[in-house]
Every structure is written in structure tokens, then in C-alpha cells.
Design a protein around this motif. Structure first.
Motif, PDB file in Angstrom:
ATOM      1  N   SER A   1      55.185 -58.696-116.337  1.00  0.00           N
ATOM      2  CA  SER A   1      55.052 -59.981-116.927  1.00  0.00           C
ATOM      3  C   SER A   1      54.071 -60.733-116.110  1.00  0.00           C
ATOM      4  CB  SER A   1      56.670 -60.676-116.635  1.00  0.00           C
ATOM      5  OG  SER A   1      56.976 -60.730-115.103  1.00  0.00           O
ATOM      6  N   ASN A   2      53.860 -60.285-114.807  1.00  0.00           N
ATOM      7  CA  ASN A   2      52.863 -61.010-113.845  1.00  0.00           C
ATOM      8  C   ASN A   2      53.651 -62.357-113.212  1.00  0.00           C
ATOM      9  OD1 ASN A   2      50.357 -60.905-112.366  1.00  0.00           O
ATOM     10  ND2 ASN A   2      49.721 -62.414-113.480  1.00  0.00           N
ATOM     11  N   ILE A   3      54.929 -62.633-113.560  1.00  0.00           N
ATOM     12  CA  ILE A   3      55.584 -63.646-112.748  1.00  0.00           C
ATOM     13  C   ILE A   3      55.863 -63.416-111.402  1.00  0.00           C
ATOM     14  CG2 ILE A   3      57.921 -64.921-112.792  1.00  0.00           C
ATOM     15  CD1 ILE A   3      58.263 -64.190-115.866  1.00  0.00           C
ATOM     16  N   GLU A   4      55.409 -64.389-110.622  1.00  0.00           N
ATOM     17  CA  GLU A   4      55.684 -64.245-109.215  1.00  0.00           C
ATOM     18  C   GLU A   4      56.950 -64.401-108.794  1.00  0.00           C
ATOM     19  OE1 GLU A   4      52.517 -65.949-106.497  1.00  0.00           O
ATOM     20  OE2 GLU A   4      54.092 -67.283-105.874  1.00  0.00           O
ATOM     21  N   LEU A   5      57.467 -63.485-108.028  1.00  0.00           N
ATOM     22  CA  LEU A   5      59.139 -63.205-107.985  1.00  0.00           C
ATOM     23  C   LEU A   5      59.195 -63.434-106.374  1.00  0.00           C
ATOM     24  CD1 LEU A   5      61.621 -62.673-108.783  1.00  0.00           C
ATOM     25  CD2 LEU A   5      61.255 -60.180-108.248  1.00  0.00           C
ATOM     26  N   THR A   6      60.145 -64.514-106.097  1.00  0.00           N
ATOM     27  CA  THR A   6      60.803 -64.548-104.655  1.00  0.00           C
ATOM     28  C   THR A   6      62.316 -64.299-105.016  1.00  0.00           C
ATOM     29  OG1 THR A   6      59.409 -66.582-103.902  1.00  0.00           O
ATOM     30  CG2 THR A   6      61.815 -66.269-103.279  1.00  0.00           C
TER      31      THR A   6
ATOM     32  N   VAL B   1      62.080 -52.959-103.999  1.00  0.00           N
ATOM     33  CA  VAL B   1      60.933 -53.523-103.985  1.00  0.00           C
ATOM     34  C   VAL B   1      59.692 -52.489-104.200  1.00  0.00           C
ATOM     35  CG1 VAL B   1      59.058 -54.986-102.451  1.00  0.00           C
ATOM     36  CG2 VAL B   1      61.579 -55.341-102.295  1.00  0.00           C
ATOM     37  N   THR B   2      59.765 -51.260-103.624  1.00  0.00           N
ATOM     38  CA  THR B   2      58.588 -50.384-103.510  1.00  0.00           C
ATOM     39  C   THR B   2      58.693 -49.696-105.076  1.00  0.00           C
ATOM     40  OG1 THR B   2      59.072 -49.852-101.154  1.00  0.00           O
ATOM     41  CG2 THR B   2      57.513 -48.441-102.631  1.00  0.00           C
ATOM     42  N   SER B   3      59.830 -49.593-105.467  1.00  0.00           N
ATOM     43  CA  SER B   3      60.073 -48.860-106.768  1.00  0.00           C
ATOM     44  C   SER B   3      59.625 -49.589-108.128  1.00  0.00           C
ATOM     45  CB  SER B   3      61.666 -48.434-106.934  1.00  0.00           C
ATOM     46  OG  SER B   3      61.851 -47.389-106.040  1.00  0.00           O
ATOM     47  N   TYR B   4      59.285 -51.129-107.693  1.00  0.00           N
ATOM     48  CA  TYR B   4      58.842 -51.867-108.782  1.00  0.00           C
ATOM     49  C   TYR B   4      57.624 -52.529-108.512  1.00  0.00           C
ATOM     50  CZ  TYR B   4      63.940 -51.700-110.568  1.00  0.00           C
ATOM     51  OH  TYR B   4      65.079 -51.192-110.834  1.00  0.00           O
TER      52      TYR B   4
ATOM     53  N   GLN C   1      51.932 -56.590 -99.469  1.00  0.00           N
ATOM     54  CA  GLN C   1      51.638 -57.852 -99.125  1.00  0.00           C
ATOM     55  C   GLN C   1      52.844 -58.709 -98.999  1.00  0.00           C
ATOM     56  OE1 GLN C   1      48.549 -58.025 -97.630  1.00  0.00           O
ATOM     57  NE2 GLN C   1      48.482 -55.852 -98.050  1.00  0.00           N
ATOM     58  N   THR C   2      54.037 -58.429 -99.380  1.00  0.00           N
ATOM     59  CA  THR C   2      55.016 -59.285 -99.688  1.00  0.00           C
ATOM     60  C   THR C   2      55.383 -59.658 -98.473  1.00  0.00           C
ATOM     61  OG1 THR C   2      55.659 -58.194-101.611  1.00  0.00           O
ATOM     62  CG2 THR C   2      57.472 -59.603-100.493  1.00  0.00           C
ATOM     63  N   LYS C   3      55.797 -61.079 -98.116  1.00  0.00           N
ATOM     64  CA  LYS C   3      56.213 -61.717 -96.869  1.00  0.00           C
ATOM     65  C   LYS C   3      57.696 -62.062 -96.879  1.00  0.00           C
ATOM     66  CE  LYS C   3      52.180 -62.183 -95.126  1.00  0.00           C
ATOM     67  NZ  LYS C   3      51.842 -61.380 -93.811  1.00  0.00           N
ATOM     68  N   VAL C   4      58.261 -61.675 -95.853  1.00  0.00           N
ATOM     69  CA  VAL C   4      59.761 -62.113 -95.472  1.00  0.00           C
ATOM     70  C   VAL C   4      60.017 -63.301 -94.966  1.00  0.00           C
ATOM     71  CG1 VAL C   4      61.948 -61.183 -94.278  1.00  0.00           C
ATOM     72  CG2 VAL C   4      60.218 -59.303 -95.430  1.00  0.00           C
ATOM     73  N   SER C   5      60.965 -63.934 -95.314  1.00  0.00           N
ATOM     74  CA  SER C   5      61.196 -65.366 -94.544  1.00  0.00           C
ATOM     75  C   SER C   5      62.972 -65.544 -94.921  1.00  0.00           C
ATOM     76  CB  SER C   5      60.582 -66.667 -95.267  1.00  0.00           C
ATOM     77  OG  SER C   5      60.848 -67.726 -94.683  1.00  0.00           O
TER      78      SER C   5
ATOM     79  N   VAL D   1      55.716 -55.374-110.888  1.00  0.00           N
ATOM     80  CA  VAL D   1      56.519 -56.576-110.505  1.00  0.00           C
ATOM     81  C   VAL D   1      55.804 -57.348-109.305  1.00  0.00           C
ATOM     82  CG1 VAL D   1      58.687 -57.531-109.720  1.00  0.00           C
ATOM     83  CG2 VAL D   1      58.820 -55.781-111.352  1.00  0.00           C
ATOM     84  N   ASN D   2      55.407 -58.513-109.219  1.00  0.00           N
ATOM     85  CA  ASN D   2      54.700 -59.271-108.386  1.00  0.00           C
ATOM     86  C   ASN D   2      55.627 -59.909-107.499  1.00  0.00           C
ATOM     87  OD1 ASN D   2      52.724 -60.776-107.063  1.00  0.00           O
ATOM     88  ND2 ASN D   2      52.304 -62.120-108.761  1.00  0.00           N
TER      89      ASN D   2
END
Length: 331
Positions: free
Chosen positions: A74-79, A104-107, A149-153, A111-112
Motif C-alpha cells: 500500500s506504501n502507507i507509512e506505518l507507526t 516487522v522483519t517479516s513484513y 531504518q525504522t525508529k523506536v520511540s 510494509v513501510n
């Protein structure tokens, strides 16, 4: 008389602000997708609705695999949030690695993932508070090991900040400072933003003597005696001031929730909610910024996609939706 009536009607229609999601309006805006309802569309229908409305960002509150499957391609950016019940287990690095692999890794190929949120509005006296930073650390290590490159917060609420008027006086409370300080250091070291849920609505209903409705809805004309045109900017800048005092003046804030209820309490009207969302959309995407952070858009998630008829708490909690369960726009 007829011509005058037509002109009056045209004037009324032109003054009505319709909430739309154009490409320009959604440059930095997303919408939170809560699922506390028994009348909501399927996960695939929801993702399709995001796509059809051009909504480029989604926040979900658990790693729901049906939603993740629907998001593929979908290219939707996911939080994506970590569910609270799993926080303690994620203090084990092996469990955190397995969690990242599964959700995360599996998708990650289609998935963005933008942010992983470890803890939503956790206060220092909560039972899960000691687990937040270790879980953040372990999840970020696992994500880095997977070359993502995903960030954790983590997402805070504004009650962790006190002395917020004027905003420049904002400081983390005495209880919050020992809790939030190491988390802020982690974010700075990893180049991740702090997430904050910012609700002018609640500030307004809890202090109507000092806060006017136009100030909360972005409709106040001109600035007040401290240089602010709206309450949203003042609340956001009070967090920036608190970050400065704790030694993180350059840390970015992403507004991970902001909304206005359409029913259920003082000021909770459809017209007020429509005005708030419309003005927030345009303000967040504009180049104005806030007085402390001028000249740039404000990454913001509107809350929420749908009314959630099974959400616990005050009646207003069930009326934050931008869309009806039949997927028609409320506004």
C-alpha cells in the motif's frame, strides 16, 4: 430579492469548510486507526479507505497481523505500537528479537514501517514504566541488526509537563524527570523523535475560565499577550521548552495524536470538531510551525479514523472519529 437570496446562499456555502484530504493537506499528516468498536469495517476495507482518501500515514495500537497483511504494497507509512501486556517480556533481548522478526522483519519488504511506539501515555508511577526503556533498547537493537531504518520511540501525554504557561516555562514534572530523562537520551543517541499526544480539547474543557474556545479551535484573531494564536502551538512549545531544560534542545516532536470529539461533553459538537480538524490539517502542513519551531510543517496524527463505540472511559472517548462505520465522512 431572488438575486439577494442567491448571493446569501453562495456566501454561506463558501464559508463552510469541508474536511478533505488532498495531497497538499496530507503532506505530514496521518490518522490513528483504533479498533475498539463492534461495528467497524474489515481491516482490508480500512486500508482501502486510507488509500482512496489519499491518507499516507497510519498509526495502529498493536501489531495486528490482519492489518499488516492488508497494508502490504500500500506504501502507507506505518507507526505501530507495542501492546502494553507484552512490555515486560520485551525486556528480554531474545523475546524482543523474536517480536521484531514476527511483526516487522517479516513484513518489511512491502510494509513501510516508520516508528515503533513502546508505551502510550505511560506515567512514571505506572507498573510498566520500568520496562519502557529496556524494551525500547532491545527492539531498536533488533531492528538495527535487521538493517532496517525504522525508529523506536514512546508516546507521552502533556501532563508530564508543568508550568506550561507561558510555554517557555514548560518543564517536566519532578516525578517525570527521572523517568523521561534516560528515554530522551536514548532518542537523541538514536536520532529518533519523541512522540506526544496533544489535545487542546481536554485543556479547554478543564480550564474554560482561562482558555477560550476560539483559542482552542485555531479561530482566535491575532495572537495573545504571550505571542500565541492557538492552544495547540502553546502546548507543543511547552514540551519543546521542557526538552531544552533537560538537555535535548534539538529533539524533534511528532504529534502522535490530536483530535476533538463530536459528542459526549462540553464543547464536543460536530461543528467544533470539523473546525478543529480542518484548521489542524492546514496548520500542521503549513510552513508556519510554532513560535519556538517556526517555518516548518508539524508531523501530526489526527485521532481517530472511526468512532469507537466500545472504548472505555468518558463518553467523549467514543466520538473522535473522522469517518462513520459505513466509511462515509462524518464531516
Amino acid at each position: 430579492m431572488f438575486v439577494s437570496a442567491i448571493l446569501l446562499l453562495v456566501g454561506i456555502l463558501s464559508s463552510i469548510r469541508v474536511l478533505e484530504f488532498t495531497a497538499a493537506q496530507t503532506q505530514v499528516v496521518g490518522i490513528c486507526y483504533g479498533v475498539n468498536g463492534n461495528n467497524l469495517p474489515s481491516k482490508q476495507e480500512v486500508v482501502d479507505l486510507y488509500k482512496s482518501k489519499g491518507i499516507p500515514r497510519m498509526r495502529i495500537y498493536s501489531p495486528d497481523e490482519e492489518t499488516l497483511q492488508a497494508l502490504r504494497g500500500s506504501n502507507i507509512e506505518l507507526t505501530m505500537d507495542v501492546t502494553g501486556e507484552t512490555l515486560q517480556s520485551l525486556t528480554d533481548p531474545n523475546v524482543a528479537t523474536d517480536w521484531v522478526h514476527r511483526y516487522v522483519t517479516s513484513y518489511s519488504q512491502d510494509v513501510n514501517f516508520k516508528y515503533i511506539v513502546v508505551g502510550n501515555e505511560v506515567h512514571p508511577n505506572y507498573d510498566v514504566a520500568p520496562y519502557i526503556l529496556p524494551a525500547m533498547t532491545n527492539i531498536q537493537n533488533a531492528i538495527s541488526s535487521a538493517n532496517l531504518q525504522t525508529k523506536v520511540s514512546t508516546a507521552i501525554d502533556t501532563t508530564l509537563v508543568t508550568d506550561s504557561y507561558p510555554p517557555n516555562n514548560g518543564v517536566f514534572t519532578a516525578d517525570a524527570s527521572p523517568y523521561i530523562g534516560p528515554i530522551i537520551n536514548f532518542l537523541v543517541n538514536n536520532g529518533a523523535p519523541l512522540l506526544a499526544n496533544v489535545y487542546p480539547y481536554f485543556a479547554y474543557v478543564n480550564n474554560q475560565q482561562d482558555i477560550s474556545l476560539p483559542y482552542a479551535l485555531f479561530t482566535q484573531q491575532g495572537t495573545n499577550d504571550i505571542g500565541y494564536q492557538n492552544l495547540f502551538d502553546a502546548m507543543l512549545d511547552s514540551i519543546y521548552a521542557a526538552l531544552e531544560k533537560i538537555g535535548a534542545p534539538n529533539l524533534e516532536i511528532v504529534v502522535s495524536e490530536s483530535g476533538w470529539p463530536s459528542a459526549g461533553g462540553d464543547g464536543a459538537l460536530v461543528d467544533n470538531a470539523r473546525i478543529y480538524y480542518y484548521n489542524l490539517l492546514n496548520h500542521a502542513n503549513g510552513e508556519i510551525g510554532t513560535p519556538k519551531r517556526p517555518g516548518r510543517p508539524i508531523q501530526t496524527f489526527l485521532f481517530a479514523m472511526f468512532d469507537e463505540n466500545q472504548k472505555p472511559g468518558a463518553e467523549t472517548e467514543r466520538h473522535f472519529g473522522l469517518f462513520n462505520p459505513d466509511k462515509s465522512s462524518k464531516y
